[in-house]
Design an enzyme around this catalytic site. Structure first.
Site, PDB file in Angstrom:
ATOM      1  N   TRP A   1      48.047  31.969  55.577  1.00  0.00           N
ATOM      2  CA  TRP A   1      47.883  33.022  56.574  1.00  0.00           C
ATOM      3  C   TRP A   1      47.048  32.457  57.729  1.00  0.00           C
ATOM      4  O   TRP A   1      45.957  31.931  57.510  1.00  0.00           O
ATOM      5  CB  TRP A   1      47.175  34.205  55.924  1.00  0.00           C
ATOM      6  CG  TRP A   1      46.922  35.382  56.807  1.00  0.00           C
ATOM      7  CD1 TRP A   1      47.795  35.997  57.641  1.00  0.00           C
ATOM      8  CD2 TRP A   1      45.686  36.111  56.903  1.00  0.00           C
ATOM      9  NE1 TRP A   1      47.193  37.060  58.265  1.00  0.00           N
ATOM     10  CE2 TRP A   1      45.909  37.154  57.832  1.00  0.00           C
ATOM     11  CE3 TRP A   1      44.440  35.986  56.300  1.00  0.00           C
ATOM     12  CZ2 TRP A   1      44.905  38.070  58.165  1.00  0.00           C
ATOM     13  CZ3 TRP A   1      43.441  36.889  56.624  1.00  0.00           C
ATOM     14  CH2 TRP A   1      43.684  37.926  57.554  1.00  0.00           C
TER      15      TRP A   1
ATOM     16  N   ASP B   1      42.709  35.037  47.430  1.00  0.00           N
ATOM     17  CA  ASP B   1      43.025  36.131  48.354  1.00  0.00           C
ATOM     18  C   ASP B   1      44.228  36.860  47.775  1.00  0.00           C
ATOM     19  O   ASP B   1      45.317  36.282  47.645  1.00  0.00           O
ATOM     20  CB  ASP B   1      43.353  35.552  49.740  1.00  0.00           C
ATOM     21  CG  ASP B   1      43.517  36.631  50.803  1.00  0.00           C
ATOM     22  OD1 ASP B   1      43.527  37.827  50.448  1.00  0.00           O
ATOM     23  OD2 ASP B   1      43.645  36.281  51.995  1.00  0.00           O
TER      24      ASP B   1
ATOM     25  N   ALA C   1      46.330  40.080  48.535  1.00  0.00           N
ATOM     26  CA  ALA C   1      46.562  41.156  49.503  1.00  0.00           C
ATOM     27  C   ALA C   1      47.805  41.978  49.173  1.00  0.00           C
ATOM     28  O   ALA C   1      48.043  42.995  49.825  1.00  0.00           O
ATOM     29  CB  ALA C   1      46.707  40.566  50.910  1.00  0.00           C
TER      30      ALA C   1
ATOM     31  N   LYS D   1      48.075  47.089  52.026  1.00  0.00           N
ATOM     32  CA  LYS D   1      49.509  47.083  51.756  1.00  0.00           C
ATOM     33  C   LYS D   1      49.875  47.996  50.593  1.00  0.00           C
ATOM     34  O   LYS D   1      50.721  48.879  50.728  1.00  0.00           O
ATOM     35  CB  LYS D   1      49.992  45.655  51.468  1.00  0.00           C
ATOM     36  CG  LYS D   1      50.045  44.761  52.699  1.00  0.00           C
ATOM     37  CD  LYS D   1      48.693  44.177  53.030  1.00  0.00           C
ATOM     38  CE  LYS D   1      48.754  43.233  54.215  1.00  0.00           C
ATOM     39  NZ  LYS D   1      47.415  42.730  54.596  1.00  0.00           N
TER      40      LYS D   1
END
Length: 394
Positions: free
Chosen positions: A127, A208, A210, A243
């Protein structure tokens, strides 16, 4: 003073979204910005979140500050969601943050406090904001190979060769599931090998996560995180609620620090609270409170999980349909990876020139490295994308 400031480069993803909005063509398709959309192009408020919001509106009596670390109930609910029973609650320190991005930033701040000279190993690609934040903070970055454009999967041999250069105190940033931007994930055998190497080198894993619930399901998507928590002395986890709860604008995230040595929990928790105080004092609470309500109310949670599963299965169906249409048009199975990848994103393997042709000739917008947001498609646009890809020679 301000005349000393220099122009900063525009965020490529946000710039792409602006170009899309300015395109007058009615046939345009936006596959750029990573936001979930329904087939109608809407990012909805989830039913359970809406119901919780109504309950909160009726019951809430104050807008006073929450605790520096956020409400303990939010931390408890999110730790249970991400970590399950992999570790005991008193092995985990946590703070509420403004979104997953805030959790990532706070994690890097904690790393810099604990080991000012430490390096952060980052997947190539990752990202883009990971790299932007690290550069802004002056933390040394070491890229490790991750994605093989030939196989359109994980380059695990290259990854392990690059991680072999780890030193004690280094941090390895990993994606818990639904790798952004490739959609290609490590399997559990590979996760075991990574953990063995990190432990042998004395390196710290930072995960991470997400997109929990967008790949293979809530529990399956958390399996790697839980395995790392069980098998590494320490780890960091940056989790986002944007999300899987659809609350992007509420900026709701959490940073967790896990230590096998329970005696470290108190000082770690104190340092995390200190970081919140220095950066924004008290974290936002509205989204965190909604998430807590959804996760702790059996009826709301059941409805949320049902809707989240519909979202996940809808994206899988789009993947399968796109892969099948590309196979039909090309007479080749070289696009089968689209159905195998997980989450919102896949890299299609198009060159920057082909990506530009897709935009100029077909009004199809995607990131320059050919990353697409699968959720930007629907039954009508899948054949359009497939046909355009073949026409530009992908």
């Amino acid at each position: 003073m301000f005349d000393a400031l220099k122009e900063k480069p525009a965020d490529k993803i946000l710039a792409l979204g602006q170009a899309f909005r300015e395109d007058p063509r009615e046939t345009k398709i936006d596959l750029g910005v990573g936001v979930y959309k329904t087939p109608e192009g809407v990012t909805p408020v989830m039913r359970a979140v809406k119901a919780a919001e109504k309950q909160l509106w009726e019951a809430e009596t104050t807008k006073a500050y929450t605790a520096l670390a956020g409400e303990p109930a939010f931390a408890d609910a999110m730790i249970a969601l991400v970590l399950g029973d992999a570790v005991a609650r008193d092995q985990v320190s946590a703070i509420a943050t403004p979104g997953g991005t805030g959790a990532v930033r706070q994690a890097f701040d904690l790393v810099k406090m604990a080991n000012p000279g430490g390096r952060v190993f980052v997947s190539d690609p990752t990202w883009p904001n990971h790299l932007s934040i690290l550069a802004h903070m002056g933390i040394e970055v070491v890229m490790y190979r991750y994605f093989d454009p030939e196989t359109v999967g994980v380059d695990f041999t290259g990854m392990m060769a690059d991680l072999d250069g780890l030193r004690a105190g280094d941090v390895v940033l990993l994606h818990g599931c639904c790798h952004n931007p490739t959609g290609a994930n490590l399997n559990m055998t590979e996760w075991r090998a990574v953990v063995d190497l990190l432990n042998a080198r004395g390196a710290l894993p930072m995960i991470d996560i997400a997109y929990q619930g967008f790949g293979d399901g809530l529990e399956a998507d958390a399996a790697a995180v839980r395995f790392v928590a069980e098998n590494c002395p320490e780890m960091l986890i940056a989790a986002s609620c944007s999300k899987n709860f659809g609350i992007y604008r509420e900026r709701t995230g959490i940073l967790m620090a896990v230590a096998q040595d329970k005696s470290l929990q108190k000082v770690t928790q104190g340092n995390l609270a200190y970081l919140n105080r220095q950066n924004y004092s008290f974290p936002p609470d509205h989204g965190a409170r909604l998430v807590t309500m959804v996760l702790t109310d059996p009826a709301l949670r059941a409805d949320w999980q049902s809707e989240l599963e519909d979202v996940r299965l809808g994206m899988l169906k789009l993947r399968e349909t796109l892969a099948a249409e590309l196979q039909r048009l090309s007479g080749s199975d070289r696009f089968g990876f689209v159905a195998q990848h997980r989450g919102m994103f896949s890299r299609l393997g198009a060159t920057p020139e082909q990506v530009e042709r897709l935009r100029a000739e077909h009004a199809i917008y995607m990131i320059g490295d050919s990353r697409i947001n699968i959720a930007g498609l629907n039954a009508r646009t899948v054949p359009i994308l497939a046909k355009a890809m073949i026409e530009v020679g992908v």
